[in-house]
Design an enzyme around this catalytic site. Structure first.
Site, PDB file in Angstrom:
ATOM      1  N   ASN A  74      -1.773  19.664  -0.246  1.00 40.40           N
ATOM      2  CA  ASN A  74      -2.805  18.915   0.456  1.00 40.40           C
ATOM      3  C   ASN A  74      -2.420  18.587   1.897  1.00 40.40           C
ATOM      4  O   ASN A  74      -3.281  18.409   2.749  1.00 40.40           O
ATOM      5  CB  ASN A  74      -3.050  17.622  -0.332  1.00 40.40           C
ATOM      6  CG  ASN A  74      -4.300  16.940   0.099  1.00 40.40           C
ATOM      7  OD1 ASN A  74      -5.287  17.592   0.377  1.00 40.40           O
ATOM      8  ND2 ASN A  74      -4.256  15.629   0.192  1.00 40.40           N
TER       9      ASN A  74
ATOM     10  N   LYS B 123       5.195   1.699  -3.180  1.00 41.06           N
ATOM     11  CA  LYS B 123       5.145   3.068  -3.700  1.00 41.06           C
ATOM     12  C   LYS B 123       5.390   3.037  -5.189  1.00 41.06           C
ATOM     13  O   LYS B 123       6.059   2.125  -5.701  1.00 41.06           O
ATOM     14  CB  LYS B 123       6.234   3.922  -3.039  1.00 41.06           C
ATOM     15  CG  LYS B 123       5.974   5.420  -3.124  1.00 41.06           C
ATOM     16  CD  LYS B 123       5.103   5.883  -1.977  1.00 41.06           C
ATOM     17  CE  LYS B 123       4.907   7.365  -1.948  1.00 41.06           C
ATOM     18  NZ  LYS B 123       4.417   7.791  -0.630  1.00 41.06           N
TER      19      LYS B 123
ATOM     20  N   LYS C 253       0.854  -1.199   0.000  1.00 40.55           N
ATOM     21  CA  LYS C 253       0.000   0.000   0.000  1.00 40.55           C
ATOM     22  C   LYS C 253       0.878   1.231   0.000  1.00 40.55           C
ATOM     23  O   LYS C 253       1.827   1.328   0.780  1.00 40.55           O
ATOM     24  CB  LYS C 253      -0.869   0.014   1.268  1.00 40.55           C
ATOM     25  CG  LYS C 253      -1.794   1.225   1.366  1.00 40.55           C
ATOM     26  CD  LYS C 253      -3.119   0.954   0.702  1.00 40.55           C
ATOM     27  CE  LYS C 253      -3.978   2.194   0.532  1.00 40.55           C
ATOM     28  NZ  LYS C 253      -3.633   2.995  -0.682  1.00 40.55           N
TER      29      LYS C 253
HETATM   30  N1  GLU Z   1       0.965   8.993  -0.266  1.00 40.30           N
HETATM   31  C1  GLU Z   1       0.503   8.937   1.083  1.00 40.30           C
HETATM   32  C2  GLU Z   1       1.646   8.588   2.013  1.00 40.30           C
HETATM   33  O1  GLU Z   1       2.789   8.807   1.700  1.00 40.30           O
HETATM   34  C3  GLU Z   1      -0.716   8.046   1.255  1.00 40.30           C
HETATM   35  C4  GLU Z   1      -0.548   6.622   0.831  1.00 40.30           C
HETATM   36  C5  GLU Z   1      -1.848   5.833   0.824  1.00 40.30           C
HETATM   37  O2  GLU Z   1      -2.899   6.362   1.169  1.00 40.30           O
HETATM   38  O3  GLU Z   1      -1.774   4.676   0.445  1.00 40.30           O
HETATM   39  O4  GLU Z   1       1.442   8.141   3.110  1.00 40.30           O
END
Ligand code: GLU
Length: 428
Positions: free
Chosen positions: A233, A118, A82
């Site tokens: 954001n 990622k 995730k």
């Molecule tokens: N990009 C965000 C982070 O770095 C959210 C990742 C997500 O919701 O999976 O935590």
């Protein structure tokens, strides 16, 4: 074969590890606290799976452009991969590897049932038309479609990606599967299975842990001076929430410039300005400040919420604040961490501070699976509970073991990941 495990994968040059090198140093600091689990530590120093894809698209002028895309699944011991997808002209494999690893640690630190992953595309999205952006997104999604899915790896927004891009990703994956699969990405528009509160969740989480840190160190939020780097954001929302709680946003910096106002910049008005113009430059309600002065502004709370490697040994010495709440991923190098520690500055690490986004992503994914959607109040209450519990667990380890909050967060998280690793056992 008796050769020793190598913690630097052969596809990276040992002297050029970038953010991945920073992550490896953070992991090394945890080793002495893992007891018998340290046997598995090498697992955390190697991403499980790396996919590099070519993303060709036809530009509006009829020529063909190729972009480099990545999806890295760092660890899936505790659940599916995730983590977000980043569009930036400077994205590198080392960066995406580090970001995927920080997702593993973050997801374990807040105890959501995910591993870490990622993605990224080496592209400046500002230079693309809407049609080109959609084509890049769809081709990239199709290319990484062989390793993502609602039960395997779930992308989400990150730097320069948003709800519209998630909608295109969801649609592309669904078309390839022959069925609508809303749970393949999070951070979607509400009408397509998105969750209330998701857009603000990372900024809200930063605010919640910032308040916790202030409470435990006897700092009042009322009248506190806050500086924020990055007014998107994460930083923009956190600034607005701190202001609503009575703090003053005295300094702001983004890729377009730096602003200062001792009486407090109106965060709501600045958010509107940024939405219209794309950056803080040109905002009439504050003085312009030289970019390198930003770090030495005297504040109570500093929120780096832009990119990694912003607080380094070069500027850490100048910082005059009490608490740093890391909205960005990896904004502080290990050398800077030591300088800040010596100065008595409390650093709330990214893997706890910015975990609000993925926490509400988890809520979104659960809601998609059950096709039953919660109210915004329910979401915000649950988010606050998760953030406070994670903060408290890490605070306790930090006090007991006399280590920084970052090392404490890594201790809590790495134990959870490696415990899962050990219980599952090695296959075959
Ligand atoms: N990009 C965000 C982070 O770095 C959210 C990742 C997500 O919701 O999976 O935590």
């Amino acid at each position: 074969m008796s050769s020793q495990p190598q913690s630097v994968p052969s596809y990276l040059h040992a002297d050029d590890l970038g953010p991945w090198g920073n992550y490896l140093r953070q992991v090394d600091r945890v080793a002495p606290y893992l007891g018998s689990l340290s046997r598995w530590l090498e697992t955390l120093k190697r991403p499980k799976r790396i996919l590099i894809v070519d993303v060709p698209i036809e530009l509006d002028n009829g020529t063909v452009a190729h972009f480099e895309g990545y999806r890295v699944q760092h660890n899936v011991s505790r659940g599916p991969g995730k983590g977000g997808v980043r569009y930036h002209q400077d994205v590198t494999l080392s960066e995406v590897m580090a970001l995927s690893a920080w997702m593993s640690v973050k997801n374990a630190a807040v105890n959501v049932p995910y591993g870490g992953a990622k993605g990224g595309i080496r592209v400046d999205p500002r230079a693309l038309s809407r049609g080109e952006l959609e084509r890049v997104t769809r081709r990239y999604t199709s290319e990484i479609g062989i390793i993502i899915g609602p039960n395997t790896d779930i992308p989400a927004p990150d730097v320069n990606t948003n709800e519209q891009i998630m909608a295109w990703m969801m649609d592309t994956y669904s078309m390839n599967q022959g069925q609508t699969a809303t749970g393949v990405v999070t951070g979607k528009p509400i009408t397509l299975g998105g969750s209330l509160g998701r857009r603000e969740a990372t900024g809200r989480g930063v605010f919640v842990v910032g308040c916790e840190a202030a409470r435990r160190t006897g700092l009042s939020i009322e009248g506190a001076r806050v500086a924020v780097q990055g007014f998107g954001n994460v930083g923009g929302i956190a600034a607005r929430l701190f202001q609503e709680a009575g703090a003053k946003v005295v300094a702001v910096q983004d890729h377009t410039g730096s602003l200062y106002k001792s009486g407090g910049i109106n965060a709501g008005a600045l958010l509107e300005h940024v939405a219209k113009t794309g950056g803080v430059a040109g905002f009439a309600g504050a003085e312009v400040m030289a970019n390198d002065e930003f770090w030495s502004v005297e504040t109570d709370i500093l929120v780096p919420a832009a990119l990694e490697n912003q607080i380094t040994e070069k500027n850490a010495g100048k910082i005059r604040t009490k608490i740093i709440v890391e909205g960005a991923n990896g904004p502080t190098t290990t050398a800077a961490d030591d300088i800040l520690h010596d100065k008595g500055i409390l650093v709330i690490p990214d893997v706890v501070a910015n975990a609000g986004g993925v926490t509400v992503s988890y809520f979104e994914w659960v809601q998609d699976f059950s096709s039953f959607f919660w109210t915004e109040n329910e979401i915000n209450e649950r988010l606050e509970r998760v953030m406070r519990e994670a903060f408290t667990a890490v605070w306790q380890v930090s006090s007991e073991q006399k280590v920084s909050m970052r090392t404490a967060a890594f201790i809590v998280a790495c134990k959870r990941i490696l415990m899962a690793r050990e219980m599952r056992g090695l296959y075959p």
